[in-house]
Write an enzyme that holds these catalytic residues in place. Structure first.
Site, mmCIF file in Angstrom:
data_model
loop_
_atom_site.group_PDB
_atom_site.id
_atom_site.type_symbol
_atom_site.label_atom_id
_atom_site.label_comp_id
_atom_site.label_asym_id
_atom_site.label_seq_id
_atom_site.Cartn_x
_atom_site.Cartn_y
_atom_site.Cartn_z
ATOM 1 C CD GLU A 163 31.102 35.693 39.825
ATOM 2 O OE1 GLU A 163 32.212 36.232 39.675
ATOM 3 O OE2 GLU A 163 30.952 34.460 39.923
ATOM 4 C CB CYS B 23 35.143 37.896 39.575
ATOM 5 S SG CYS B 23 35.400 36.233 40.246
#
Length: 481
Positions: A226, A263
């Site tokens: 990620e 994020c």
């Protein structure tokens, strides 16, 4: 503290020795191990939060909530293991009359082996030593070796000590979870021949380097990274007219949450030109506070990223937040035409409390600009019920793994239906790193043809199939009770 090559070999060897016990453990045993780990972390929360706050400066309230999320997802995966559908059990009975004759086939998913997990800086519990990657890998039946993040080394060591002890006390084998430290050790972990997969949360540059190492091995392994995410938001003209101030306040709250270090932070927001949205955001952000950033490297990179964006001829800094100890929130404005022309400059992620407002004139211009946005974890649409937004939904779906129609993207529910992933550079795969189906990353399919019952894996035997959800001859079977 840096893990030496000899120490790394010893740690991975212990994990490999532990693998058969994890692979062969029945659902009740594996679930019990996961719950024991969760209980131990909850019991040590006071100690761990104190260490985490000292190293990350995220504050006790935020960190206690993160411990609860971490232990909650461990318990979620215990339930996933017990429920059993994650195994994707599938049976096709033999049919001699078929053309050609069909053998009996039974298929399931099996664990991979030792999994490497790289901790993230911004979630020192939920995406760290015992975070989602570790929880899903253990639930799948794989021992885990974690590479500690340099931003919270003491917390990583203590968490790993507590976790390893809790697992062993619950009956799991030694070597089930271990820690390594240092960049060289992390690189060596990815290419170690006994490691069968890796999970990573971090920067695009760091993730790409590890991705290349994993792909360049003589025996390439899956690398679930990620990486970066801009998380575009679209505010339609109708929404701006109806709820401008409310949406401006929501945006400011979202992009400054955790000092902009989530994020899922909304990093680029498309707003209708002339609707006054920029002024509304500027008014809201004036009283917003930032705060200390996680590491010295992030602290140094934040103003550099802001300056890079502000240097574009189309860009204007329209507002700053309140002065505070740490990063000061900032809002920059540009327009959709510039985004379409220079996406490499204007659509580079700035990690910290900054967001980019992008003015658009019409839907055609907006769609061109959205198409320039790199793959993201989320995309958000704020529109009114009477607006035609089908084309916008399609455009946002093309660039993100989760599409929101209300609220703001910061905050990720840990559930069965969650998807936390997206096209590159958001992630390196099609899988999620949050939620029940994150377990799929650390499993591989195996089919058994005409196998005697006694030689089948236990979940594929008729006795187990009577209790577990499975598919037989194409039909879904869900046993009652």
């Amino acid at each position: 503290m840096t893990t030496t090559p000899d120490q790394l070999d010893e740690i991975v060897a212990r994990a490999r020795t532990a693998f058969p016990a994890w692979r062969d453990a029945d659902a009740a045993t594996r679930a019990r191990w996961l719950r024991a780990l969760a209980d131990a972390l909850d019991a040590a929360a006071d100690e761990l939060v104190e260490i985490a706050d000292r190293e990350t400066r995220l504050g006790g309230t935020r960190l206690r909530g993160e411990v609860a999320r971490t232990t909650g997802q461990l318990r979620l995966f215990a339930g996933v293991v017990e429920e059993g559908s994650y195994l994707e059990l599938t049976v096709d009975d033999a049919d001699p009359s078929a053309t050609p004759p069909r053998p009996e086939l039974r298929r399931l998913l099996v664990p991979l082996g030792v999994v490497a997990v790289f901790s993230a800086s911004n979630f020192p519990f939920a995406f760290s030593v015992c975070g989602g990657d570790t929880a899903s890998a253990l639930a799948a039946g794989n021992p885990v070796v974690v590479k500690a993040h340099s931003g919270h080394p003491e917390l990583s060591r203590r968490t790993a000590q507590i976790a390893a002890a809790a697992l062993e006390a619950a009956g799991a084998p030694s070597g089930s979870l271990a820690l390594v430290e240092g960049r060289a050790a992390g690189n060596a972990l990815v290419v170690h021949p006994a490691v069968r997969a890796a999970g990573f949360t971090g920067s695009v540059a760091g993730g790409r380097a590890l991705f290349d190492l994993a792909s360049g091995r003589p025996d390439p392994i899956p690398f679930y990274g990620e990486l970066g995410s801009l998380n575009p938001v679209v505010v339609t003209r109708g929404a701006a007219a109806a709820r401008r101030d409310e949406l401006a306040a929501g945006l400011v709250g979202s992009f400054t949450l955790g000092s902009g270090q989530f994020c899922t932070k909304p990093g680029v927001v498309f707003v209708p030109r002339g609707a006054g949205f920029e002024d509304a955001v500027a008014a809201q952000v004036a009283d917003a506070h930032g705060g200390p950033l996680l590491t010295d490297r992030i602290t140094e990179a934040f103003p550099e990223g802001v300056d890079r964006l502000a240097a574009d001829p189309s860009a204007t800094v329209i507002a700053h937040g309140a002065a505070s100890d740490g990063a000061r929130p900032v809002v920059i404005a540009t327009d959709a035409a510039a985004i379409a022309e220079r996406p490499d400059v204007l659509l580079e992620e700035v990690f910290g409390p900054a967001t980019l407002l992008v003015a658009y004139d019409d839907e055609e211009q907006l769609l061109r600009a959205i198409a320039a946005v790199p793959g993201s974890l989320t995309a958000t649409l704020h529109a009114e019920e009477d607006e035609e937004v089908d084309a916008l939904v399609d455009a946002l779906t093309a660039v993100a793994g989760r599409v929101l129609f209300a609220g703001w993207p910061t905050g990720v529910a840990v559930t069965w239906s969650q998807h936390h992933g997206g096209p590159w550079p958001a992630t390196t795969s099609l899988h999620t790193s949050v939620g029940a189906t994150a377990i799929r990353r650390f499993l591989r399919p195996v089919a058994y043809q005409d196998a005697p019952q006694r030689l089948l894996p236990a979940p594929l035997r008729d006795e187990a199939l009577a209790r577990l959800p499975h598919r037989r001859n194409g039909g879904l079977v869900v046993p009652r009770g």
